[in-house]
Motif scaffolding. Structure first.
Motif, PDB file in Angstrom:
ATOM      1  N   UNK A  38       0.842  -1.298   0.075  1.00  0.00           N
ATOM      2  CA  UNK A  38      -0.204   0.081   0.127  1.00  0.00           C
ATOM      3  C   UNK A  38       0.809   1.328   0.105  1.00  0.00           C
ATOM      4  N   UNK A  39       1.901   0.894   0.519  1.00  0.00           N
ATOM      5  CA  UNK A  39       2.869   2.013   1.323  1.00  0.00           C
ATOM      6  C   UNK A  39       3.260   2.572  -0.461  1.00  0.00           C
ATOM      7  N   UNK A  40       3.507   1.662  -1.587  1.00  0.00           N
ATOM      8  CA  UNK A  40       3.994   1.626  -2.298  1.00  0.00           C
ATOM      9  C   UNK A  40       3.719   2.273  -3.535  1.00  0.00           C
ATOM     10  N   UNK A  41       2.319   1.795  -3.875  1.00  0.00           N
ATOM     11  CA  UNK A  41       0.704   1.800  -4.797  1.00  0.00           C
ATOM     12  C   UNK A  41       0.462   2.994  -4.186  1.00  0.00           C
ATOM     13  N   UNK A  42       0.340   3.822  -3.225  1.00  0.00           N
ATOM     14  CA  UNK A  42       0.238   5.476  -2.904  1.00  0.00           C
ATOM     15  C   UNK A  42       1.585   6.123  -2.661  1.00  0.00           C
ATOM     16  N   UNK A  43       2.492   5.629  -2.992  1.00  0.00           N
ATOM     17  CA  UNK A  43       3.613   6.337  -2.508  1.00  0.00           C
ATOM     18  C   UNK A  43       4.034   7.327  -1.399  1.00  0.00           C
ATOM     19  N   UNK A  44       3.751   6.252  -0.030  1.00  0.00           N
ATOM     20  CA  UNK A  44       3.775   7.138   0.788  1.00  0.00           C
ATOM     21  C   UNK A  44       4.778   6.525   1.913  1.00  0.00           C
ATOM     22  N   UNK A  45       5.078   7.598   2.326  1.00  0.00           N
ATOM     23  CA  UNK A  45       6.328   7.174   3.028  1.00  0.00           C
ATOM     24  C   UNK A  45       5.818   6.480   4.588  1.00  0.00           C
TER      25      UNK A  45
END
Length: 394
Positions: A38-45
Motif C-alpha cells: 500500500x505504501x508503494x502503490x500510494x507513494x506514501x512514506x
C-alpha cells in the motif's frame, strides 16, 4: 524467510546478535506485505514503520552511545537490515534505517565535536531525517565532474547547483552534501568539500522523480539557489570532501548487500510457497525442474552472497581493508537477488505481475540494485583493477 534459510542464518550469529535479530523480527511482524504494498502503490512514506524504529532505538545502531546511538558493529547492523528486507519491507523499509548508518560515517569520523553533539542525537532519535546528496545529472559515476558550487562569503558559503536521485530528500530536513569549493590541483578529486546543510525550502526546490522501484521512498532532484551554509557546517577539511566520503563507501556497499540478500530471500520465499501450492496437471508446479531449478540456484547464490557480506562486515569491524570484500558482496548479492526475484516471478506465471502476490514489487527493487548505489559494471572495474591488477579502464 524460508525456515531453512532462517536456521542457516541464525546458526552463525552469536548470542547478542541473535537477540537483536529476534527483536527486529518481532517489530517487523506488525508491518506485513500488504502494508508495504500500500505504501508503494500510494507513494506514501512509511511513517508508522519509521516511528516504530525510532521508538525502539534502532535508528542509531552504529552511532556512538555518547550521541544516543547503540554503538553496534557492522555485523549486527547488516543482520538487522537483512531481516527488515526479508520481512517483505524490501528497500522501502531499509532506507530510513540504513541512511543514519552510512550517511553519517564521514560526519562521525571527520565532523567537529560541536557538529556531532548538535545533530547526531537528533538523527538517532528520529527528530531529524537526513539524506546523502552527491550524484548530479552530468556527473553520474564520475564524481570529479561535480559542478554544484559553494562560493565563500563572510559567514561561510553560498551554495548553488543541482543534485539528482536523492532518496528520502522529500522528508529530510538536512543533507550531507558534496560541492566544489575550489579547483582540482594535485588530483581530479581535489577541491570538493563536504557539508552538513539544511534543506531550507527558501533556497532549495525538491522535485520528486517518477521511477519504477521503491515508490514509498521518494527520490528527488534538488535545486540549490544561494543556500547559505555557515562555516561550522563544513565536515572535515575544505577541499578534501571526496576523500572523506570514501570513508562511507565500503559501509554503504556492505550494508546494501545485506539488504539485497534479504530482499532476495523474501522473493524466494514467495516463489517456493507458490510452487508448492499451485497445482497444474494434477501436481504441484514445483515438481517440474523448469520451476524448481531456478529457485534452487537462486537459493544457493543468496547463501553464498551472505557469506561474502559477513566477511566484509567482520573486516570493517576489525578495522581491516574491506574494499574488495565489500565490492564482491555488493556484486554477488545483486546478481543473486535478481535471480531470486526473476525465478519467483516466473514461477507465478501471469500472477507474478499482480500486485496482490507482491513478487512484482520485489522484482522492481531487485532490478534497481544491479544499477544502484553503484552499477555492476563499475564494481567489476574496481575488482579487475584492485584485485586482479588489470589496467584501469576508465
Amino acid at each position: 524467510m524460508l525456515p531453512s534459510d532462517r536456521e542457516i542464518v541464525d546458526s552463525a550469529y552469536d548470542e547478542t546478535t541473535l537477540a537483536i535479530v529476534t527483536a527486529i523480527r518481532d517489530l517487523c511482524q506488525d508491518f506485513d506485505d500488504p502494508y508495504w504494498s500500500k505504501c508503494d502503490e500510494e507513494k506514501r512514506y512509511p511513517s508508522e514503520f519509521v516511528s516504530a524504529l525510532a521508538s525502539g532505538g534502532w535508528l542509531g545502531l552504529t552511532i556512538s552511545s555518547q550521541y544516543g546511538g547503540s554503538e553496534l558493529g557492522h555485523t549486527q547492523a547488516a543482520a538487522v537490515l537483512h531481516e527488515v528486507a526479508a520481512s517483505g519491507a524490501g528497500i522501502n523499509g531499509c532506507i530510513p534505517l540504513h541512511m543514519p548508518m552510512f550517511a553519517t560515517a564521514s560526519l562521525v569520523t571527520y565532523g567537529s565535536d560541536e557538529l556531532k553533539r548538535r545533530f547526531l542525537p537528533e538523527i538517532c532519535s528520529g527528530e531529524r531525517t537526513i539524506c546523502f546528496a552527491v550524484t548530479e545529472p552530468d556527473a553520474g559515476s564520475d564524481t570529479s565532474k561535480i559542478t554544484t558550487r559553494a562560493v565563500p562569503n563572510k559567514d561561510g558559503w553560498s551554495l548553488s547547483g543541482q543534485k539528482i536521485w536523492i532518496t528520502q530528500s522529500l522528508q529530510a530536513q538536512s543533507c550531507i552534501l558534496l560541492a566544489r569549493t575550489g579547483p582540482a590541483k594535485s588530483g581530479r578529486f581535489d577541491g570538493l568539500s563536504l557539508f552538513f546543510a539544511d534543506l531550507d525550502d527558501r533556497f532549495v526546490e525538491k522535485r520528486p522523480i517518477s521511477k519504477m522501484p521503491h515508490n514509498a521512498l521518494a527520490s528527488c532532484e534538488l535545486f540549490f539557489s544561494d543556500l547559505p551554509v555557515t562555516r561550522d557546517r563544513l565536515i572535515g577539511e575544505e577541499g578534501r570532501g571526496f576523500y572523506h566520503v570514501l570513508k562511507s563507501l565500503n559501509s554503504e556497499r556492505t550494508l546494501m548487500a545485506a539488504e539485497i540478500v534479504g530482499l532476495g530471500r523474501a522473493a524466494l520465499k514467495r516463489g517456493v510457497e507458490y510452487a508448492q501450492a499451485r497445482q497444474v496437471f494434477s501436481r504441484p508446479i514445483g515438481a517440474n525442474q523448469a520451476i524448481s531449478h531456478p529457485l534452487a540456484r537462486a537459493g544457493a547464490m543468496l547463501s553464498a552472497s551472505w557469506l561474502c557480506v559477513m566477511d566484509a562486515t567482520r573486516r570493517i569491524d576489525q578495522g581491516k581493508d574491506a574494499g574488495a570484500a565489500s565490492n564482491m558482496a555488493k556484486y554477488l548479492s545483486a546478481e543473486a537477488c535478481y535471480a531470486a526475484a526473476d525465478a519467483a516471478l516466473q514461477a507465478h506465471g501471469g500472477m507474478g505481475f499482480a500486485r496482490e502476490y507482491h513478487v512484482e514489487r520485489y522484482f522492481r527493487e531487485a532490478r534497481l540494485l544491479r544499477t544502484a548505489p553503484v552499477s555492476q559494471e563499475m564494481t567489476l572495474n574496481y575488482l579487475a583493477q584492485t584485485v586482479l591488477g588489470l589496467p584501469r579502464s576508465y
